[in-house]
Design an enzyme around this catalytic site. Sequence first.
Site, short mmCIF file in Angstrom:
data_model
loop_
_atom_site.label_atom_id
_atom_site.label_comp_id
_atom_site.label_asym_id
_atom_site.label_seq_id
_atom_site.Cartn_x
_atom_site.Cartn_y
_atom_site.Cartn_z
N CYS A 117 0.82 -1.22 0.00
CA CYS A 117 0.00 0.00 0.00
C CYS A 117 0.85 1.27 0.00
O CYS A 117 0.33 2.36 -0.25
CB CYS A 117 -0.94 0.00 1.21
SG CYS A 117 -2.09 -1.40 1.23
N HIS A 243 -2.71 7.04 2.76
CA HIS A 243 -3.27 5.81 2.21
C HIS A 243 -4.60 5.56 2.91
O HIS A 243 -4.71 5.65 4.13
CB HIS A 243 -2.30 4.65 2.45
CG HIS A 243 -2.93 3.31 2.27
ND1 HIS A 243 -3.63 2.97 1.14
CD2 HIS A 243 -2.99 2.23 3.10
CE1 HIS A 243 -4.08 1.74 1.27
NE2 HIS A 243 -3.71 1.27 2.45
N ASN A 273 -10.28 0.33 0.61
CA ASN A 273 -8.82 0.31 0.53
C ASN A 273 -8.42 -0.17 -0.86
O ASN A 273 -8.62 -1.33 -1.21
CB ASN A 273 -8.28 -0.63 1.61
CG ASN A 273 -6.77 -0.70 1.62
OD1 ASN A 273 -6.09 -0.33 0.67
ND2 ASN A 273 -6.22 -1.21 2.73
#
Length: 316
Positions: A117, A243, A273
Amino acid sequence: MKSPQHIYISALGLYAPEKILTNDNLAEFVDTSDEWIRSHTGIGERHIAAENEQCSDLAVKAAKYLFEKNNLSMDGIDGIVVATATPDYYGFPSTACIIAEKLGLKGPAAFDIGAGCTGFIYALEVARAMIKSGSMTRALVFGSEKLSAVVNWKDRNTCVLFGDGAGCALLEATDEEKGILDSTLHAEGSGSLSLVIENGGHAIAMEGRAVYAFAVRAIGDTIVELLKRNDLTIGDIDWIVPHQANKRIIAACSKRYNFDPSLFYMNIERYANTSAASIPIALSEMEDAGLLKAGQKILFVGFGAGLTYGGTLIQW
């Protein structure tokens, strides 16, 4: 050749697949509820790629949106850096090479970066350094993910968290006083098994509590490090673009480090996500909404599998 002094993001684009899977949709086949997902993560829905849509397809659509929106030509694009945990193939050819082919680009440097990520932060710094050295002049930097292909849809602890999408940034040199000011990259290998894609790319496995604790600390420490290194205070920052993993992580970090929660741009409610794609998707969305202004100081912060983390300080 004189090294360029300033490297900046000149354009942004995003793509989110048409299919939307809401929390209520998920509750039809896994033991969960809209109330539970929202209260624990802040997620309300996620975009899901079609079966025949690959990671490269999502990225190509984000790039085409970037060029069409800004009325730009692809002439002079000599670099493609793709951050992804879900490449078209786990091996060669790289997704970046496939994107170059689909965009009709001839001969650019093209490669993937696997940093989970945090991938977009890593990819941005690699491209910046290569432009600075003269190895590239105009580079497309992608975060692109088809996480629906590696989610275990029977695991209610992980399947509710992820979505598909792509974001794209055009990076190039400028004589103006703007662009990337500083960047920091880190990894903690001792936690490498806390968040992984197992069995050659077939399922995400995560130790939720360990990742949560790491993320809160990683975000805060990265922000503090970049502020201190550049003689800034949090009051000098106009936006923090993290993020998009979990709304509770951002709330906990804000409280622990005494950051104003309103500094954090959040769109997790609509995208979930999207791993390496989350920061460029958020940036492109912010640009479209007119939130990015010349002269603003903005922090990007990423964290994820590896365990990797890092951040970028930029003047818009």
